[in-house]
Design a protein around this motif. Sequence first.
Motif, PDB file in Angstrom:
ATOM      1  N   LEU B  17       0.825  -0.688   0.109  1.00  0.00           N
ATOM      2  CA  LEU B  17       0.301  -0.025  -0.195  1.00  0.00           C
ATOM      3  C   LEU B  17       0.492   0.818   0.017  1.00  0.00           C
ATOM      4  O   LEU B  17       2.076   1.431   0.729  1.00  0.00           O
ATOM      5  N   ALA B  18       1.011   1.981  -1.315  1.00  0.00           N
ATOM      6  CA  ALA B  18       1.654   3.356  -1.169  1.00  0.00           C
ATOM      7  C   ALA B  18       0.604   4.427  -0.011  1.00  0.00           C
ATOM      8  O   ALA B  18      -0.399   4.404  -0.927  1.00  0.00           O
ATOM      9  N   VAL B  19       1.377   5.380   0.452  1.00  0.00           N
ATOM     10  CA  VAL B  19       0.922   6.379   0.923  1.00  0.00           C
ATOM     11  C   VAL B  19       1.141   7.506   0.727  1.00  0.00           C
ATOM     12  O   VAL B  19       0.199   8.279   0.636  1.00  0.00           O
ATOM     13  N   LEU B  20       2.544   7.662   0.804  1.00  0.00           N
ATOM     14  CA  LEU B  20       2.876   8.577   0.099  1.00  0.00           C
ATOM     15  C   LEU B  20       3.531   8.751  -1.392  1.00  0.00           C
ATOM     16  O   LEU B  20       4.438   8.169  -1.743  1.00  0.00           O
ATOM     17  N   ASP B  21       3.826   9.314  -1.915  1.00  0.00           N
ATOM     18  CA  ASP B  21       4.502   9.547  -3.391  1.00  0.00           C
ATOM     19  C   ASP B  21       5.164  10.810  -3.512  1.00  0.00           C
ATOM     20  O   ASP B  21       4.053  11.678  -4.715  1.00  0.00           O
ATOM     21  N   CYS B  41      -5.442   9.827   2.380  1.00  0.00           N
ATOM     22  CA  CYS B  41      -4.506  10.663   1.899  1.00  0.00           C
ATOM     23  C   CYS B  41      -3.006  10.457   2.171  1.00  0.00           C
ATOM     24  O   CYS B  41      -2.061  11.137   0.852  1.00  0.00           O
ATOM     25  N   GLY B  42      -2.864  10.422   2.958  1.00  0.00           N
ATOM     26  CA  GLY B  42      -1.516  10.001   4.030  1.00  0.00           C
ATOM     27  C   GLY B  42      -1.092  11.195   4.779  1.00  0.00           C
ATOM     28  O   GLY B  42       0.511  11.807   4.914  1.00  0.00           O
ATOM     29  N   LYS B  43      -1.944  12.203   4.564  1.00  0.00           N
ATOM     30  CA  LYS B  43      -1.658  13.002   6.379  1.00  0.00           C
ATOM     31  C   LYS B  43      -0.740  13.516   6.957  1.00  0.00           C
ATOM     32  O   LYS B  43      -0.294  13.194   7.910  1.00  0.00           O
ATOM     33  N   THR B  44      -1.879  12.443   8.212  1.00  0.00           N
ATOM     34  CA  THR B  44      -0.930  11.489   9.707  1.00  0.00           C
ATOM     35  C   THR B  44       0.445  11.016   9.768  1.00  0.00           C
ATOM     36  O   THR B  44       1.218  11.368   9.532  1.00  0.00           O
ATOM     37  N   THR B  45       0.410  10.106   8.296  1.00  0.00           N
ATOM     38  CA  THR B  45       1.771  10.028   7.740  1.00  0.00           C
ATOM     39  C   THR B  45       3.062  10.380   7.611  1.00  0.00           C
ATOM     40  O   THR B  45       3.753  10.148   8.132  1.00  0.00           O
ATOM     41  N   PRO B 200      -5.475  11.932  -3.431  1.00  0.00           N
ATOM     42  CA  PRO B 200      -5.965  11.199  -3.105  1.00  0.00           C
ATOM     43  C   PRO B 200      -5.257  10.231  -2.579  1.00  0.00           C
ATOM     44  O   PRO B 200      -3.801  10.532  -3.952  1.00  0.00           O
ATOM     45  N   ARG B 201      -5.056   8.683  -2.040  1.00  0.00           N
ATOM     46  CA  ARG B 201      -4.006   8.033  -2.134  1.00  0.00           C
ATOM     47  C   ARG B 201      -3.253   7.740  -3.147  1.00  0.00           C
ATOM     48  O   ARG B 201      -4.178   6.811  -4.082  1.00  0.00           O
ATOM     49  N   PRO B 202      -1.708   7.029  -3.419  1.00  0.00           N
ATOM     50  CA  PRO B 202      -0.776   7.659  -2.186  1.00  0.00           C
ATOM     51  C   PRO B 202      -0.395   9.065  -2.614  1.00  0.00           C
ATOM     52  O   PRO B 202      -0.918   9.984  -3.560  1.00  0.00           O
ATOM     53  N   GLY B 203      -0.713  10.100  -1.411  1.00  0.00           N
ATOM     54  CA  GLY B 203      -1.334  11.047  -1.629  1.00  0.00           C
ATOM     55  C   GLY B 203       0.075  11.640  -2.340  1.00  0.00           C
ATOM     56  O   GLY B 203       1.938  11.364  -1.588  1.00  0.00           O
TER      57      GLY B 203
END
Lengths: 267, 241
Positions: B17-21, B41-45, B200-203
Amino acid sequence: MRARPRGGRPASGLRRGRGLRRGLWLLGPVSLVALWEIVSLFPSLPDYVLPSPEATIAALAKDAALIGSHLLATVAAALGGLAVATGAGLLVAAAMNARRPLGEVIYAQMVLSQAVPLIAVAPIVLIWFGLGVLAKLLIVAFVCFFPIAVSTYEGFRTVQMEQLDLLRTFGASRWQYYRHLFLPATLPGTFAGLKIAATYSVLGAIVGEWLGGTKGMGIYMTRALQSFRTERLFAAILAVMLTSYALFSGVRWVGNRLTPWVERREP
Amino acid sequence: MNAILRAEGLCKSYGNLAVLDGVTFAVEPRESLAVVGPSGCGKTTLLRLLLDLESPDRGAVARGYDHVGYLPQGGLLFPWKTVVENVGLPLELQGVSARERSGIVRKELGRFGLAGFEGAYPRELSGGMAQRAALLRTVLTGAPVLFLDEPFGALDTMTRQRLQDWLGGLTGILDRTLLLVTHDLEEALVLCSRVLVFSPRPGAVRGEVRRTAGDRGAKISRLDERFLEDKARVLEILEKG
């Protein structure tokens, strides 16, 4: 200034509720004594089968000094064993938390150890460690260890990853993690286990005394039984019950003072 | 001007699962920056990578500060500590004496609407009060950069708006760099002068909007024409994905 808890009931309602709960709490022992009195009046029941409450109280008063000295030995063993179990339980729970996969294995072993009956373990402990105080202390520690260790470990499990992260951003040291997070998070669980263990501790000490020894309520009860002095046996049971309840109440009192943030309903 | 925080090509995956790109952006000192985007979309990550709680798979974070103030989702006050103890915790961990700590905390409690609740436990506070206490704890870290993760997400609309306005006014006084992660566009525009919009994800950063309505710390009306235009620009980028 303290804030008033939100959503609380009116003070008079709380007082009424507390009074009712105390009344219900007393109802059990009072009913039991009344029933005991009625049954003991049956002429077909001799005193050595069921002594009356008055005979029991009289035996308690007459043997007060003797019971007191035996009780002291039992309480000393119970408190000593409880202290050993608390120290060991906290250390083992902390170690289980520090090494989680290993902790789960130890957890399973501890659960299995509870399947071993105390009555089977106690003679082995007496063979290994003799009839002295040490053996009694270890038997008490054996019965008290499980509730303390398991409740404390469950307390460790309530710690959230986010709480750890927050302390990390504050630059907390390892000791500060324990001081500000692990210790307070586990305290309510530890005291829940300690309350159970406090009542087990007296039972454990008496089992140890039954199987051997020279002093303690187990010895007093065995002698009373062998001489058919059932009123003394009943007096001893009464003294042990009151002692167990006092120990339980003492642990609860300390626990309540050390965990003032826990919302609780007092009887 | 030198950036106080710079993210370069941050990528992060969990398993497949790609979260940030490839997230890249910079924050200037004393700037207030919001990151908005759809849920997941990976904000918390991103916040966890910036806070050094996790490492990126690729990319790097350059930090021009030595410590941070972090307000996690839900505030996360410790239930076993009173308001004074919770709020003073960062100072305690920094070795500030109990007496000095108490003085600092009690002075600030009034400004955060918590006077009279010094000895209260978190369960005795309303949601809004608990968030204000958590925010004060973040401020008292003394950190030059404050990271706020959905600071008022768990509150009802009225309380949320009231607290947003209150914090919006406070940001000017606090004089710190602010990085806010939220899915609430109005919260982002009330509290921050610049908004990064995530896909949207990956953010990944899809665009940015500089607020035209009001200066830092000024009271901002949600019905102001410029505010509504700023909001429409953010929405437009979000809808394009």
